[in-house]
Design a protein around this motif. Structure first.
Motif, PDB file in Angstrom:
ATOM      1  N   ASP A  72      23.752 -53.774  65.772  1.00 18.03           N
ATOM      2  CA  ASP A  72      23.573 -55.062  66.445  1.00 18.03           C
ATOM      3  C   ASP A  72      22.114 -55.479  66.570  1.00 18.03           C
ATOM      4  N   ILE A  73      21.202 -54.510  66.662  1.00 18.83           N
ATOM      5  CA  ILE A  73      19.786 -54.874  66.831  1.00 18.83           C
ATOM      6  C   ILE A  73      18.968 -54.677  65.554  1.00 18.83           C
ATOM      7  N   GLU A  74      19.627 -54.302  64.483  1.00 23.37           N
ATOM      8  CA  GLU A  74      18.931 -54.081  63.217  1.00 23.37           C
ATOM      9  C   GLU A  74      18.087 -55.295  62.805  1.00 23.37           C
ATOM     10  N   GLN A  75      18.599 -56.488  63.069  1.00 23.00           N
ATOM     11  CA  GLN A  75      17.878 -57.705  62.691  1.00 23.00           C
ATOM     12  C   GLN A  75      16.544 -57.862  63.425  1.00 23.00           C
ATOM     13  N   TYR A  76      16.396 -57.204  64.567  1.00 23.97           N
ATOM     14  CA  TYR A  76      15.167 -57.293  65.350  1.00 23.97           C
ATOM     15  C   TYR A  76      14.188 -56.152  65.061  1.00 23.97           C
ATOM     16  N   ALA A  77      14.684 -55.114  64.414  1.00 25.31           N
ATOM     17  CA  ALA A  77      13.883 -53.904  64.192  1.00 25.31           C
ATOM     18  C   ALA A  77      12.982 -54.030  62.972  1.00 25.31           C
ATOM     19  N   ALA A  78      11.766 -53.507  63.110  1.00 20.56           N
ATOM     20  CA  ALA A  78      10.826 -53.469  61.987  1.00 20.56           C
ATOM     21  C   ALA A  78      11.122 -52.269  61.092  1.00 20.56           C
ATOM     22  N   SER A  79      11.784 -51.250  61.679  1.00 19.67           N
ATOM     23  CA  SER A  79      12.133 -50.037  60.934  1.00 19.67           C
ATOM     24  C   SER A  79      13.260 -49.333  61.692  1.00 19.67           C
ATOM     25  N   PRO A  80      13.925 -48.391  61.031  1.00 23.16           N
ATOM     26  CA  PRO A  80      14.959 -47.629  61.751  1.00 23.16           C
ATOM     27  C   PRO A  80      14.326 -46.853  62.904  1.00 23.16           C
ATOM     28  N   PRO A  81      15.105 -46.560  63.934  1.00 23.89           N
ATOM     29  CA  PRO A  81      14.549 -45.838  65.081  1.00 23.89           C
ATOM     30  C   PRO A  81      14.256 -44.383  64.733  1.00 23.89           C
ATOM     31  N   GLU A  82      13.299 -43.823  65.456  1.00 20.91           N
ATOM     32  CA  GLU A  82      13.069 -42.386  65.394  1.00 20.91           C
ATOM     33  C   GLU A  82      13.954 -41.781  66.477  1.00 20.91           C
ATOM     34  N   VAL A  83      14.840 -40.888  66.091  1.00 12.54           N
ATOM     35  CA  VAL A  83      15.799 -40.311  67.029  1.00 12.54           C
ATOM     36  C   VAL A  83      15.507 -38.824  67.211  1.00 12.54           C
ATOM     37  N   LYS A  84      15.459 -38.407  68.470  1.00 14.95           N
ATOM     38  CA  LYS A  84      15.246 -36.999  68.803  1.00 14.95           C
ATOM     39  C   LYS A  84      16.302 -36.577  69.816  1.00 14.95           C
ATOM     40  N   LYS A  85      16.867 -35.408  69.587  1.00 21.45           N
ATOM     41  CA  LYS A  85      17.778 -34.822  70.567  1.00 21.45           C
ATOM     42  C   LYS A  85      16.957 -33.945  71.492  1.00 21.45           C
ATOM     43  N   LEU A  86      17.015 -34.254  72.773  1.00 17.45           N
ATOM     44  CA  LEU A  86      16.285 -33.489  73.784  1.00 17.45           C
ATOM     45  C   LEU A  86      17.270 -32.976  74.822  1.00 17.45           C
ATOM     46  N   HIS A  87      16.967 -31.847  75.408  1.00 17.72           N
ATOM     47  CA  HIS A  87      17.774 -31.308  76.495  1.00 17.72           C
ATOM     48  C   HIS A  87      16.972 -31.446  77.783  1.00 17.72           C
ATOM     49  N   VAL A  88      17.647 -31.797  78.852  1.00 19.72           N
ATOM     50  CA  VAL A  88      16.986 -31.937  80.144  1.00 19.72           C
ATOM     51  C   VAL A  88      16.698 -30.540  80.682  1.00 19.72           C
ATOM     52  N   HIS A  89      15.433 -30.256  80.880  1.00 13.44           N
ATOM     53  CA  HIS A  89      15.029 -28.969  81.444  1.00 13.44           C
ATOM     54  C   HIS A  89      15.125 -29.015  82.961  1.00 13.44           C
ATOM     55  N   SER A  90      14.646 -30.094  83.524  1.00 15.59           N
ATOM     56  CA  SER A  90      14.759 -30.316  84.960  1.00 15.59           C
ATOM     57  C   SER A  90      14.644 -31.810  85.212  1.00 15.59           C
ATOM     58  N   ALA A  91      15.116 -32.242  86.350  1.00 11.82           N
ATOM     59  CA  ALA A  91      15.062 -33.669  86.666  1.00 11.82           C
ATOM     60  C   ALA A  91      15.058 -33.867  88.168  1.00 11.82           C
ATOM     61  N   GLU A  92      14.359 -34.891  88.567  1.00 12.13           N
ATOM     62  CA  GLU A  92      14.407 -35.351  89.948  1.00 12.13           C
ATOM     63  C   GLU A  92      14.467 -36.862  89.849  1.00 12.13           C
ATOM     64  N   ILE A  93      15.546 -37.431  90.319  1.00 11.73           N
ATOM     65  CA  ILE A  93      15.722 -38.876  90.209  1.00 11.73           C
ATOM     66  C   ILE A  93      15.899 -39.444  91.606  1.00 11.73           C
ATOM     67  N   ALA A  94      15.009 -40.329  91.972  1.00  7.74           N
ATOM     68  CA  ALA A  94      15.093 -41.010  93.259  1.00  7.74           C
ATOM     69  C   ALA A  94      15.704 -42.390  93.004  1.00  7.74           C
ATOM     70  N   GLU A  95      16.068 -43.040  94.053  1.00  5.52           N
ATOM     71  CA  GLU A  95      16.595 -44.391  93.914  1.00  5.52           C
ATOM     72  C   GLU A  95      15.526 -45.274  93.284  1.00  5.52           C
ATOM     73  N   ILE A  96      15.937 -46.068  92.302  1.00  7.29           N
ATOM     74  CA  ILE A  96      15.003 -46.968  91.635  1.00  7.29           C
ATOM     75  C   ILE A  96      14.906 -48.256  92.446  1.00  7.29           C
ATOM     76  N   VAL A  97      13.707 -48.595  92.806  1.00  8.26           N
ATOM     77  CA  VAL A  97      13.456 -49.834  93.543  1.00  8.26           C
ATOM     78  C   VAL A  97      13.683 -50.991  92.574  1.00  8.26           C
ATOM     79  N   PRO A  98      14.518 -51.969  92.924  1.00 10.99           N
ATOM     80  CA  PRO A  98      14.831 -53.062  92.014  1.00 10.99           C
ATOM     81  C   PRO A  98      13.615 -53.718  91.360  1.00 10.99           C
ATOM     82  N   GLU A  99      12.519 -53.844  92.088  1.00 10.33           N
ATOM     83  CA  GLU A  99      11.328 -54.468  91.526  1.00 10.33           C
ATOM     84  C   GLU A  99      10.768 -53.652  90.358  1.00 10.33           C
ATOM     85  N   LEU A 100      10.959 -52.338  90.395  1.00  7.04           N
ATOM     86  CA  LEU A 100      10.458 -51.473  89.323  1.00  7.04           C
ATOM     87  C   LEU A 100      11.347 -51.523  88.089  1.00  7.04           C
ATOM     88  N   ALA A 101      12.599 -51.897  88.269  1.00  7.58           N
ATOM     89  CA  ALA A 101      13.550 -51.918  87.166  1.00  7.58           C
ATOM     90  C   ALA A 101      13.504 -53.228  86.390  1.00  7.58           C
TER      91      ALA A 101
END
Length: 104
Positions: A72-101
């Motif tokens: 769907d977004i191919e028409q907007y892309a300059a090149s194919p995406p670079e894709v990497k598979k990553l595993h979450v080592h650790s995470a801390e997620i706080a509530e996202i303030v709407p203004e930051l999103a």
């Protein structure tokens, strides 16, 4: 994680398409969330991080929603995406303030 390089001035249009499809991803088994990151120093780049419960769900996303969004977004892309598979080592997620999103 996929890193995208968009044609000049096309990032916002691509992100709008990704946002609409992102709503569909929330209904997919194993989907745990996503982040869209836009570098402030490159108006034609974007990073998409999708979080999946397990390897099976991730693989299904590559064959389903990721392939669909990429098409769907191919028409907007300059090149194919670079894709990497990553595993979450650790995470801390706080509530996202709407203004930051909100897009910068």
């Amino acid at each position: 994680m996929s890193t995208w390089k968009f044609k000049p001035g096309q990032r916002d249009a691509a992100l709008e398409v990704i946002s609409k499809k992102g709503d569909e991803a929330g209904k997919i088994k194993g989907f745990r969330g996503h982040l869209y990151l836009v570098p402030s120093d490159d108006p034609d780049a974007g990073v998409f991080i999708a979080l999946w419960e397990d390897e099976e769900s991730l693989q299904a996303s590559f064959e389903g929603i990721f392939r669909e969004i990429s098409g769907d977004i191919e028409q907007y892309a300059a090149s194919p995406p670079e894709v990497k598979k990553l595993h979450v080592h650790s995470a801390e997620i706080a509530e996202i303030v709407p203004e930051l999103a909100k897009p910068v």
